[in-house]
Design a protein around this motif. Structure first.
Motif, PDB file in Angstrom:
ATOM      1  N   ASN A  44      41.185  35.846  44.879  1.00  0.00           N
ATOM      2  CA  ASN A  44      40.978  36.321  46.238  1.00  0.00           C
ATOM      3  C   ASN A  44      40.198  37.636  46.271  1.00  0.00           C
ATOM      4  O   ASN A  44      40.518  38.561  47.010  1.00  0.00           O
ATOM      5  N   SER A  45      39.190  37.709  45.428  1.00  0.00           N
ATOM      6  CA  SER A  45      38.430  38.963  45.354  1.00  0.00           C
ATOM      7  C   SER A  45      36.930  38.649  45.283  1.00  0.00           C
ATOM      8  O   SER A  45      36.282  38.889  44.274  1.00  0.00           O
ATOM      9  N   VAL A  46      36.426  38.090  46.382  1.00  0.00           N
ATOM     10  CA  VAL A  46      35.014  37.710  46.406  1.00  0.00           C
ATOM     11  C   VAL A  46      34.113  38.858  46.887  1.00  0.00           C
ATOM     12  O   VAL A  46      32.907  38.808  46.747  1.00  0.00           O
ATOM     13  N   SER A  47      34.722  39.870  47.462  1.00  0.00           N
ATOM     14  CA  SER A  47      33.911  40.862  48.173  1.00  0.00           C
ATOM     15  C   SER A  47      33.900  42.216  47.480  1.00  0.00           C
ATOM     16  O   SER A  47      33.397  42.337  46.373  1.00  0.00           O
ATOM     17  N   SER A  48      34.526  43.216  48.101  1.00  0.00           N
ATOM     18  CA  SER A  48      34.331  44.583  47.583  1.00  0.00           C
ATOM     19  C   SER A  48      35.330  45.008  46.520  1.00  0.00           C
ATOM     20  O   SER A  48      35.216  46.102  45.979  1.00  0.00           O
ATOM     21  N   THR A  49      36.312  44.167  46.211  1.00  0.00           N
ATOM     22  CA  THR A  49      37.184  44.505  45.076  1.00  0.00           C
ATOM     23  C   THR A  49      37.087  43.375  44.046  1.00  0.00           C
ATOM     24  O   THR A  49      36.611  42.294  44.345  1.00  0.00           O
TER      25      THR A  49
END
Ligand SMILES: Cc1ncc(COP(=O)(O)O)c(C=O)c1O
Length: 388
Positions: A44-49
């Motif tokens: 669940n970390s596709v974006s900024s993390t």
């Protein structure tokens, strides 16, 4: 060259890569791309993390032997933010080759700074240094440490050498000219990951270097870019500015200046990292393709295949044919015939100084760049032509 010779050129390309369709450059995925991409979704970390941005930055900085790497959304914004972090301001002039991708020049314009076009040479498609030095000796004067354009009264603040198609320009001479005229050097190494000059990676000669990981580059992150530098303060500033200038705090949103959302998403970094793990395979394939084209074009009159400059190890991102004569009508006929056969060869960019938004900007005599535009053709260069 007669019509038959135009066919000889197209047939020679076909001899190496077979019948079309063939694009100029396509990405190839055969490593851990799918695993890493799935991980970003599972975590669940596709974006900024997520883990991949740091990992990708570390790999690129270690490979290039730069001290710092900051991943960003694309190569254009890498150049923009580098110029900004180096102190280029509205109305400053930035020397830039007219022969480059438009993104290089747009990055200058986003700042309200002024592109000042300089000439290139056929020898390596980079800035013509002896012409540049003579030109600056004529038009520049100093006010204190500031280099001033006598014709416009504006400060000439920076220069952007571009390593065209992954081949090194005369970067050492440019660095010397930059020292003499007190210019910041932002290297546009967008096309040059995997390219070295005297065993030093391109992008590490100037104050900062910028890469692109667009889909057509030697490795891709889908879209993306990276700034590399040896200057800690600059790297910190670029990281800060590209991550909305947010201060570290467990829950508060505190931003201490107007920053940008230019950070590379974890999803893109995952793809970029998996691609980077294959860079050595890609570089080898590019050389094999070069040698195959060379074998064929050694026997074709009136045209030759471009070979990396002395002391360089180029990534051969694009393979380039050079017509012996300055003949744009012949170039266009070859392009037309090849496209008919679904082989999508391409000319180099139109000179940026001739595009509508840039027609009235400062420029020196650009005869070298015009000659390059008339004489060269890029031919299909994907690593998949060898590795499939
Ligand atoms: C020479 C050059 N400069 C800058 C860029 C801009 O990179 P991006 O497309 O990632 O913004 C590119 C690539 O597209 C390029 O080829």
């Amino acid at each position: 060259m007669k019509m038959t010779s135009i066919n000889v050129v197209v047939k020679s390309i076909q001899k190496v890569i077979g019948r079309g369709p063939h694009q100029l450059h396509e990405p190839l995925f055969f490593g851990k791309e799918m695993n890493y991409l799935k991980n970003t979704i599972n975590q669940n970390s596709v974006s900024s993390t997520g883990e991949y941005v740091n990992k990708f930055e570390k790999k690129i900085k270690d490979y290039t032997k730069a001290k710092f790497g900051v991943a960003v959304v694309n190569g254009t914004q890498a150049i923009y933010i580098s110029l900004k972090a180096c102190g280029v301001k509205k109305d400053d002039e930035v020397l830039v080759p007219a022969l480059t991708f438009v993104g290089t020049v747009n990055a200058i314009s986003y700042l309200g700074a002024k592109p000042h076009f300089v000439d290139s040479q056929i020898k390596n498609f980079g800035i013509d240094c002896s012409k540049l030095e003579k030109y600056l000796n004529k038009i520049a004067k100093f006010r204190g440490r500031k280099c001033i354009n006598k014709l416009t009264g504006k400060v000439i603040k920076a220069i952007i050498p571009v390593h065209v198609f992954g081949h090194p320009c005369n970067i050492q001479s440019i660095i010397e000219i930059a020292k003499k005229f007190n210019l910041i050097v932002v290297e546009d190494a967008a096309e040059a990951l995997g390219s070295f000059y005297k065993n030093k990676h391109l992008g590490t000669f100037g104050d900062v270097g910028c890469f692109s990981f667009n889909g057509n580059k030697i490795i891709t992150a889908g879209g993306g870019g990276m700034v590399i530098t040896n200057k800690k303060k600059l790297a910190k500033k670029i990281k800060h500015l590209t991550t909305t200038a947010k201060l570290k705090h467990k829950w508060e949103y505190i931003h201490d200046e107007i920053g940008y959302n230019f950070r590379m998403p974890n999803l893109n970094a995952a793809l970029g990292l998996a691609q980077f793990e294959k860079i050595h395979v890609f570089l080898k394939a590019k050389r094999v393709l070069f040698k195959k084209y060379l074998n064929v074009f050694n026997n074709v009159k009136g045209i030759s295949l471009y070979k990396e400059p002395k002391n360089a190890s180029s990534n051969y991102w694009l393979q380039t044919l050079i017509l012996n004569k300055n003949n744009s009508s012949l170039k266009n006929k070859i392009l037309k015939e090849s496209h008919k056969k679904l082989i999508y060869i391409r000319p180099v960019w139109k000179l940026i100084s001739e595009l509508k938004p840039y027609k009235k900007k400062q420029k020196m005599n650009l005869s070298g760049a015009k000659e390059i535009y008339n004489r060269i053709i890029n031919i299909p260069s994907s690593q998949s032509l060898i590795l499939k």
